[in-house]
Design a protein around this motif. Sequence first.
Motif, PDB file in Angstrom:
ATOM      1  N   HIS A  99     -60.397  41.300  77.266  1.00 35.41           N
ATOM      2  CA  HIS A  99     -58.957  41.550  77.002  1.00 35.41           C
ATOM      3  C   HIS A  99     -57.696  41.487  78.048  1.00 35.41           C
ATOM      4  CE1 HIS A  99     -60.373  44.323  73.535  1.00 35.41           C
ATOM      5  NE2 HIS A  99     -60.532  42.940  73.326  1.00 35.41           N
TER       6      HIS A  99
ATOM      7  N   ILE B 244     -56.767  33.327  70.807  1.00 37.10           N
ATOM      8  CA  ILE B 244     -56.814  34.912  70.969  1.00 37.10           C
ATOM      9  C   ILE B 244     -57.217  35.685  70.009  1.00 37.10           C
ATOM     10  CG2 ILE B 244     -55.002  36.575  71.281  1.00 37.10           C
ATOM     11  CD1 ILE B 244     -53.107  34.792  72.670  1.00 37.10           C
ATOM     12  N   GLY B 245     -57.206  35.202  68.925  1.00 39.01           N
ATOM     13  CA  GLY B 245     -57.839  36.235  67.901  1.00 39.01           C
ATOM     14  C   GLY B 245     -59.414  36.349  67.830  1.00 39.01           C
ATOM     15  N   THR B 246     -59.957  35.125  68.238  1.00 37.85           N
ATOM     16  CA  THR B 246     -61.501  35.312  68.076  1.00 37.85           C
ATOM     17  C   THR B 246     -61.843  35.967  69.356  1.00 37.85           C
ATOM     18  OG1 THR B 246     -61.745  33.509  66.905  1.00 37.85           O
ATOM     19  CG2 THR B 246     -63.393  33.895  68.428  1.00 37.85           C
TER      20      THR B 246
ATOM     21  N   LEU C 233     -60.033  38.265  71.260  1.00 37.05           N
ATOM     22  CA  LEU C 233     -59.941  39.682  71.303  1.00 37.05           C
ATOM     23  C   LEU C 233     -60.803  40.380  70.519  1.00 37.05           C
ATOM     24  CD1 LEU C 233     -56.328  40.886  70.046  1.00 37.05           C
ATOM     25  CD2 LEU C 233     -58.274  42.197  69.970  1.00 37.05           C
ATOM     26  N   ASN C 234     -61.362  39.897  69.303  1.00 37.90           N
ATOM     27  CA  ASN C 234     -62.370  40.486  68.371  1.00 37.90           C
ATOM     28  C   ASN C 234     -63.727  40.396  69.095  1.00 37.90           C
ATOM     29  OD1 ASN C 234     -62.909  41.692  65.883  1.00 37.90           O
ATOM     30  ND2 ASN C 234     -64.103  39.603  65.255  1.00 37.90           N
TER      31      ASN C 234
ATOM     32  N   ASP D 163     -63.391  43.360  71.467  1.00 38.84           N
ATOM     33  CA  ASP D 163     -63.843  44.507  70.596  1.00 38.84           C
ATOM     34  C   ASP D 163     -65.380  44.776  70.095  1.00 38.84           C
ATOM     35  OD1 ASP D 163     -61.191  45.126  70.501  1.00 38.84           O
ATOM     36  OD2 ASP D 163     -60.766  44.587  68.817  1.00 38.84           O
ATOM     37  N   GLY D 164     -65.911  43.740  69.801  1.00 39.42           N
ATOM     38  CA  GLY D 164     -67.344  43.709  69.477  1.00 39.42           C
ATOM     39  C   GLY D 164     -68.270  44.339  70.764  1.00 39.42           C
TER      40      GLY D 164
END
Lengths: 347, 347
Positions: free
Chosen positions: B90, B112-114, B116-117, B120-121
């Motif tokens: 992040h 960015i999306g993958t 960021l996720n 989170d994971g």
Amino acid sequence: MTDPAQDTVDVERVLAEWGAVTQDAVLSRIPDDRHSAFLYDVMRDYPSRPSKFLRPALCLAACECFGGQVAEALDAAVAIELMHNAFLIHDDIADGSVQRRGRPTLHEAHGIGTALNAGDGLAVLAQKTLRQAVRGLDVGLGARLLDEFDLMSARTIEGQAMELGWAANGLTDVRTEDYLDLVMHKSCWYTTIHPLRIGAIIGSRGAADVEPMIRFGFHLGAAFQIRDDVLNLVGDEGTYGKEIGGDLYEGKRTLMLIHLSEVATGSDRALLDDYLRADRSGRTDSLVAEVMAMMERHGSITFAQAYGDTIADEAHKAFEIAFASAPPSPARDFIEALIPYMLDRNR
Amino acid sequence: MTDPAQDTVDVERVLAEWGAVTQDAVLSRIPDDRHSAFLYDVMRDYPSRPSKFLRPALCLAACECFGGQVAEALDAAVAIELMHNAFLIHDDIADGSVQRRGRPTLHEAHGIGTALNAGDGLAVLAQKTLRQAVRGLDVGLGARLLDEFDLMSARTIEGQAMELGWAANGLTDVRTEDYLDLVMHKSCWYTTIHPLRIGAIIGSRGAADVEPMIRFGFHLGAAFQIRDDVLNLVGDEGTYGKEIGGDLYEGKRTLMLIHLSEVATGSDRALLDDYLRADRSGRTDSLVAEVMAMMERHGSITFAQAYGDTIADEAHKAFEIAFASAPPSPARDFIEALIPYMLDRNR
């Protein structure tokens, strides 16, 4: 809750009542100190905006259905709502969304770094709140709730990965089963299944069989998501709160898009494939308008709403099984009334 | 651990030994299934790259110092390392960094999306792992560890917000106290204070006084961060693993930059103010090169290293207090040997 008869439940009013309680509790959990300007005020932004508070309402209602008091499940409902807002912030960044609940998305207003960090802050606060929620409970019961939270988080993140994968691969052959698989992971677990299970576990002190909540929550959540996808195309921006057509610009695989890709032939098919393979910059205003026009011409939106009705029928059957042991109550009526509400709502 | 005498501790070797154990455990925690391509493989990426494993080593060593076995603290150490990797992903997105541990950052490689996720994971998996770590413990002790984790997460996120706030405001008057306040929040809590406290609590079954770990961890972590900032300017890219000068392009407020802004006058001052007020696109190659040349001319890098030596002296004093009740052991020698290591390291 005042209306005992299911067909006269004022869903919006019950949502507003429980929503107000949850929103106050959510906002009171977020600190206010020297870190506010770039953290806590930013964390307060989405939870302060008008929203449905569907998830906490499901949790509180399920708790009542199985013999508990609203106050017993409130901390858990707050944790669910905090986590929901964390997901929203990160999703909006991933999707490049510009509007949320009628105002600019958090990263549009504050930049990606600050928005991302505020999402992390809400997720951390959700965990802390949940742990306070279980502190007064039996140790085994508390551990069960924490495990449920882990499972919900993992499913949601897997769902997000599925959707990102489809977009990255420019997938042109998404089928209805794939869509439902995605919805199950990305939406249903955290929107319906988890709040229902958590509420039922707390309300029954662990005695309720929450396994059938998966089937009910899936159908309820799928109806919710299908309506959400439809509203994104045909909703009123002021009421819906997001930019209309935003999903089309994002290339989001929806039931309408899947229907269209099953029926489109010839030049329509070629245009659709161009659209599906494009990245966001390639999805121009005119391309999006053409896809939208094709959806109308081929009846894709009507198809999606009709599919939603079928899902709702299944939801009713699953509800009867999941709530078989819950005696009649306003809370039970409210949950049942949510099934038609999911497909009728305009926000 | 084989060397009992503190002045002969091979820090790199101990880090490598405990690092290998932690890395195996971290990687074995990440699932491998149909979600791997866009989630679990991405989550495995940073933890698979070569790194120091400083945080788990501190946790395991502190556990041994206070009478515990390495195996008792391993799950907690794994949770710490998982959370560290979540923060890194992040942070790299927020900073727009291009290199991490010698390879492209996760968002550069996957979007960015993958990325960021995946972050989170890893955070969700860290929570799950930590809860498994406390399952075998006394309930009160387990709750203490979970509270420590919440506190660490909150401090780190507050620190990130402080740094983002400074950058957003184009702050030109950051003082040394502000820098140390930032380092305390953003780096020390999760790099040193938390691993030390967690390890000591587990090793002593809650008996150790972990309050003095704050002061020791602060000085140890500040020495670490100061060296990190220096390496970002003068390190060897292959050994250090990040792009050299990356902090200057990001406009990161470091001790060198604070020193420079205290001593620069005239045209140097004007140039520096332009740099401090610029956004990333305004920090051109030539502007960055000029700021770097000014730092060398004014002795800012030498100043930072000397400041680090003063901090290390304080760390030694704080160590004696924090570990007063810990009998002599290889683990204790290792932690003490980390103080000079922090300022000598090249990676």
